[in-house]
Design a protein around this motif. Structure first.
Motif, PDB file in Angstrom:
ATOM      1  N   VAL A 107       0.841  -1.194   0.000  1.00  0.00           N
ATOM      2  CA  VAL A 107       0.000   0.000   0.000  1.00  0.00           C
ATOM      3  C   VAL A 107       0.874   1.241   0.000  1.00  0.00           C
ATOM      4  O   VAL A 107       1.797   1.365   0.818  1.00  0.00           O
ATOM      5  CB  VAL A 107      -0.935   0.035   1.236  1.00  0.00           C
ATOM      6  CG1 VAL A 107      -1.769   1.310   1.234  1.00  0.00           C
ATOM      7  CG2 VAL A 107      -1.841  -1.180   1.248  1.00  0.00           C
ATOM      8  N   ALA A 112      -5.975   3.747   7.016  1.00  0.00           N
ATOM      9  CA  ALA A 112      -5.874   2.389   6.488  1.00  0.00           C
ATOM     10  C   ALA A 112      -6.307   1.407   7.570  1.00  0.00           C
ATOM     11  O   ALA A 112      -5.677   1.309   8.618  1.00  0.00           O
ATOM     12  CB  ALA A 112      -4.450   2.098   6.025  1.00  0.00           C
ATOM     13  N   LEU A 116      -7.812  -0.654  -0.736  1.00  0.00           N
ATOM     14  CA  LEU A 116      -6.401  -0.317  -0.933  1.00  0.00           C
ATOM     15  C   LEU A 116      -5.551  -1.519  -1.311  1.00  0.00           C
ATOM     16  O   LEU A 116      -4.495  -1.366  -1.911  1.00  0.00           O
ATOM     17  CB  LEU A 116      -5.830   0.319   0.348  1.00  0.00           C
ATOM     18  CG  LEU A 116      -6.526   1.592   0.838  1.00  0.00           C
ATOM     19  CD1 LEU A 116      -5.907   2.076   2.139  1.00  0.00           C
ATOM     20  CD2 LEU A 116      -6.452   2.686  -0.219  1.00  0.00           C
ATOM     21  N   GLY A 117      -5.974  -2.711  -0.965  1.00  0.00           N
ATOM     22  CA  GLY A 117      -5.198  -3.898  -1.295  1.00  0.00           C
ATOM     23  C   GLY A 117      -5.784  -5.135  -0.648  1.00  0.00           C
ATOM     24  O   GLY A 117      -6.640  -5.050   0.238  1.00  0.00           O
ATOM     25  N   ASP A 174      -9.781   2.165   2.869  1.00  0.00           N
ATOM     26  CA  ASP A 174      -9.544   3.565   3.209  1.00  0.00           C
ATOM     27  C   ASP A 174     -10.639   4.014   4.178  1.00  0.00           C
ATOM     28  O   ASP A 174     -11.764   4.310   3.772  1.00  0.00           O
ATOM     29  CB  ASP A 174      -9.570   4.412   1.939  1.00  0.00           C
ATOM     30  CG  ASP A 174      -9.145   5.855   2.193  1.00  0.00           C
ATOM     31  OD1 ASP A 174      -9.067   6.253   3.366  1.00  0.00           O
ATOM     32  OD2 ASP A 174      -8.890   6.575   1.215  1.00  0.00           O
ATOM     33  N   PRO A 211      -1.823  -1.082  -6.055  1.00  0.00           N
ATOM     34  CA  PRO A 211      -2.858  -0.642  -5.127  1.00  0.00           C
ATOM     35  C   PRO A 211      -4.210  -0.529  -5.807  1.00  0.00           C
ATOM     36  O   PRO A 211      -4.319  -0.135  -6.942  1.00  0.00           O
ATOM     37  CB  PRO A 211      -2.344   0.739  -4.683  1.00  0.00           C
ATOM     38  CG  PRO A 211      -0.882   0.693  -4.929  1.00  0.00           C
ATOM     39  CD  PRO A 211      -0.686  -0.194  -6.101  1.00  0.00           C
ATOM     40  N   ASN A 212      -5.258  -0.866  -5.033  1.00  0.00           N
ATOM     41  CA  ASN A 212      -6.656  -0.750  -5.439  1.00  0.00           C
ATOM     42  C   ASN A 212      -7.106  -1.803  -6.423  1.00  0.00           C
ATOM     43  O   ASN A 212      -8.287  -2.016  -6.598  1.00  0.00           O
ATOM     44  CB  ASN A 212      -6.958   0.627  -6.059  1.00  0.00           C
ATOM     45  CG  ASN A 212      -6.747   1.729  -5.083  1.00  0.00           C
ATOM     46  OD1 ASN A 212      -7.031   1.579  -3.911  1.00  0.00           O
ATOM     47  ND2 ASN A 212      -6.235   2.838  -5.563  1.00  0.00           N
TER      48      ASN A 212
END
Length: 726
Positions: A189, A198, A229-230, A252, A310-311
């Motif tokens: 991240v 986070a 985010l991951g 998030d 990420p994402n």
């Protein structure tokens, strides 16, 4: 496969493809449009997940490759270029072909291998050139990117940059159920990727026969509330069901309790463990941690392929052979809009419908009892009640059939983009009023006529950039589709700022093709000359192109609109542009008509077309033509008995009118001026009633003066008149 699930999958895929195309167009016009990019990525990800869940692996692989390429653009690792957008559009076209094949045959025979290889090759070539940003763990550390762990790494100067890993972190973890609270995970991240904070969550879904589908449902539900985010393992593995007993996601957010509650309410979730990772990723000490683990080396697979970006949760691009960009998939050029097979209904409408059905059942029981007991007064009262219920039922059902215009016109921007490129023209296409609603049947029927009108405007309306510049116009042409509501009608206009229609050219072609005589054309005003483009086979184009020809097929447009009880009109200014207007009813099928008697037959005239009913005493003759006068306007008289050659009709009164008139020779129904300035002569006017109109089909389709038929309560069939073509 359950047809219910397959149908839902197909309808959702069709909508996703349309939205994806339009968002891609927005991105192509503005590569910096982050909102469009995010929407594109979400749509591509949804398509990939849906294809995978339904077992269409080839299509899922194609959507996955498109998703990865889009993600690289989304993360600013690759630029948005024309060639890359062409490749993405070609991939979306192939997905659309696959969806159509599944809809028709239940499976797809399209080979996606070459397209997937080309999409992968673009990413591989970019990486080989060293232009993209590294996404593996070592590069992430060098760039100051953080991986989740209890302590900051001490390798070289990474500590100063706030790098951290989460492998083996353990401590004060909020949990429910039996989720593993150790938080051993491998999630990369970027500290700048989140706004609020986070929050890490370890999820357990329990025993499941469809682990991937259950996980996808849980993640989709959570994504409605938070940005992802991951994940660990990566999202593709999770949605394939390859995650053991639990998996980890990072969202998030800034409130642990709220996040826990959201995940506990997600579908299929049985256990949740939550931990705040914000301070760790900010480079400080994780306040929730009491026992920090040591960094764990990246796995061989991560080192080879790179960590998930990420994402996205996507795997890094796999090597693939090179090759040139393919053209759009076979069959994608068929832009005909498919029949609308589903309608979204508001829950309140369903409740209203259910309530009306209950009233209908009750009224039926009461009516039956009244008949059985010979209670005539009670039966009459129940019939009146039944009449009100059925009227409300009719209105509710007709409202449920209404669909926004964007269901059809949503595909037009992509069509305009492709055709303008083929024709080497610069065109800006805009849509206004796409939320205007029309009946499902009408919307399906007008889709192809609208498409043809737009293709005409592109091909023979809009000039080339050089021609426009020479004429003092902007090099970019404008085509606008506008829709507006006028009481029970919808007006749809397609306007272009092209060369306009050539009146003299139309007259010349009409004489050459024998459509009208020179004398008739000389007496016609400009608007009537423009209407000649609706004559079957008429065209002013010197060369017929593959795209269209101004006038070719416009007769089909006219016939389709008139069969829907609508009208079409053309207005043009030479050198300024052309506007084609369609006037359509909002709903169809059930129409209130005025029944008139002509000889031994009965006809129905739509009541909305009727302005006045009078006797024939005011009929005059001017130059041998029977007319009536109303507000200083002259209305020619059309004898229905003569027009339809009806036996027994009273057609022998001309001489009497020419002499001293005849007071009892039939009735006149004057039509509204907005429809047609005529008065219809009949023998008697009977009554008015609501009927279900069925359009004429087969060889009777397009018969002048008739729009359809209706079956009456006694079983007799009545012809419904079309006053415009009569």
């Amino acid at each position: 496969m359950d047809d219910q699930y397959l149908d839902a999958f197909l309808r959702e895929s069709e909508e996703a493809i349309t939205e994806l195309n339009n968002s891609l167009l927005d991105l192509e016009s503005d590569p910096g449009d982050r909102e469009a990019m995010d929407e594109i990525f979400r749509r591509a990800h949804t398509l990939k997940g849906n294809f995978g869940a339904m077992g269409f692996e080839d299509a899922s692989n194609l959507a996955h490759a498109i998703e990865d390429l889009l993600d690289a653009m989304r993360q600013d690792e690759m630029e948005v270029t024309a060639d890359r957008m062409d490749l993405v559009f070609a991939g979306v076209d192939m997905i659309e072909v696959i969806v159509r094949e599944i809809d028709q045959d239940g499976e797809s025979s399209t080979d996606t291998g070459e397209m997937v290889a080309q999409l992968r090759a673009v990413m591989d070539d970019h990486e080989a050139a060293g232009d993209d940003r590294a996404v593996d763990t070592e590069s992430a550390v060098a760039d100051g990117e953080a991986t989740i762990d209890g302590d900051a790494t001490t390798d070289d100067d990474a500590t100063a940059d706030g790098d951290a890993t989460e492998n083996g972190a353990q401590g004060d973890t909020s949990s429910s159920g039996s989720a593993d609270a150790s938080f051993e995970a491998d999630v990369s991240v970027d500290p700048g990727a989140f706004e609020s904070g986070a929050i890490g969550v370890r999820l357990g879904l329990g025993d499941s026969d469809m682990a991937g589908v259950d996980a996808m449902l849980a993640l989709d539900a959570v994504e409605d509330a938070y940005d992802l985010l991951g994940t660990d393992p990566d999202r593709d593995a999770i949605e394939d069901g390859e995650y053991g007993e639990t998996f980890v996601v990072v969202v998030d957010a800034d409130d642990v309790d709220t996040v826990r509650a959201t995940f506990e309410d997600a579908p299929e979730v049985e256990s949740v463990a939550v931990r705040d990772l914000t301070s760790t990723l900010d480079g400080g000490t994780d306040t929730a941690s009491t026992d920090a683990g040591t960094p764990q080396a990246e796995s061989d697979e991560s080192a080879d392929t790179g960590a998930a970006s990420p994402n996205s949760g996507s795997e890094a691009a796999s090597p693939a052979g090179g090759g040139e960009t393919t053209s759009p998939a076979a069959g994608a050029e068929d832009e005909s809009v498919d029949e609308i097979k589903s309608v979204r209904v508001d829950v309140d409408q369903l409740d209203d419908l259910h309530g009306l059905v209950e009233q209908l059942v009750t009224s039926r029981i009461k009516l039956r009892r009244a008949v059985e007991t010979d209670n005539l007064d009670g039966a009459t009262e129940n019939l009146n009640e039944l009449d009100k219920i059925t009227a409300n039922l009719q209105n509710t059902v007709m409202d449920m059939r209404l669909i926004p215009l964007k269901k059809v016109v949503g595909k037009f921007p992509r069509m305009v983009r492709d055709l303008s490129r083929d024709l080497e023209k610069d065109v800006e296409f805009t849509i206004e009023g796409e939320d205007i609603e029309l009946d499902r049947t009408i919307l399906t029927e007008i889709s192809d006529p609208l498409m043809h009108i737009i293709r005409n405007a592109l091909d023979h309306g809009i000039e080339s950039p050089d021609e426009r510049e020479a004429a003092g116009k902007p090099r970019t042409g404008q085509i606008e589709l506008r829709a507006s509501r006028e009481r029970d009608h919808v007006i749809i206009e397609v306007e272009d700022d092209g060369a306009g229609l050539d009146v003299e050219g139309i007259r010349r072609k009409a004489i050459e093709q024998g459509v009208r005589s020179p004398e008739e054309l000389e007496a016609m005003d400009r608007s009537s000359v423009y209407d000649l483009v609706f004559h079957p086979g008429f065209s002013t184009a010197d060369e017929v192109t593959d795209t269209s020809g101004r006038g070719v097929g416009m007769d089909v447009v006219h016939d389709t609109v008139t069969q829907l009880d609508g009208s079409v009109n053309v207005e043009s200014d030479p050198g300024e542009g052309t506007t084609v207007s369609l006037r359509l009813p909002v709903t169809m099928a059930i129409v209130k008509v005025l029944f008139v008697e002509v000889g031994e037959e009965e006809y129905g005239i739509p009541l909305k077309n009727v302005d006045e009913i009078t006797r024939t005493t005011d009929v005059k003759q001017i130059n041998g033509t029977e007319v009536i006068k109303h507000d200083d306007d002259i209305y020619p008289v059309v004898h229905l008995g003569e027009r339809f050659e009806v036996p027994g009709a009273h057609n022998g009164h001309r001489e009497e009118i020419a002499g001293n008139g005849h007071k009892d020779d039939g009735m006149l129904v004057r039509i509204r001026e907005s429809e047609r300035q005529v008065a219809l002569h009949c023998d008697e006017v009977n009554s008015q009633e609501e009927v279900v109109v069925k359009p004429l089909e087969g060889i009777l389709s397009g018969t002048p003066g008739l729009s359809g038929t209706a079956v009456l309560g006694d079983g007799n069939i009545v012809h419904i008149l079309d006053v415009v073509t009569l």
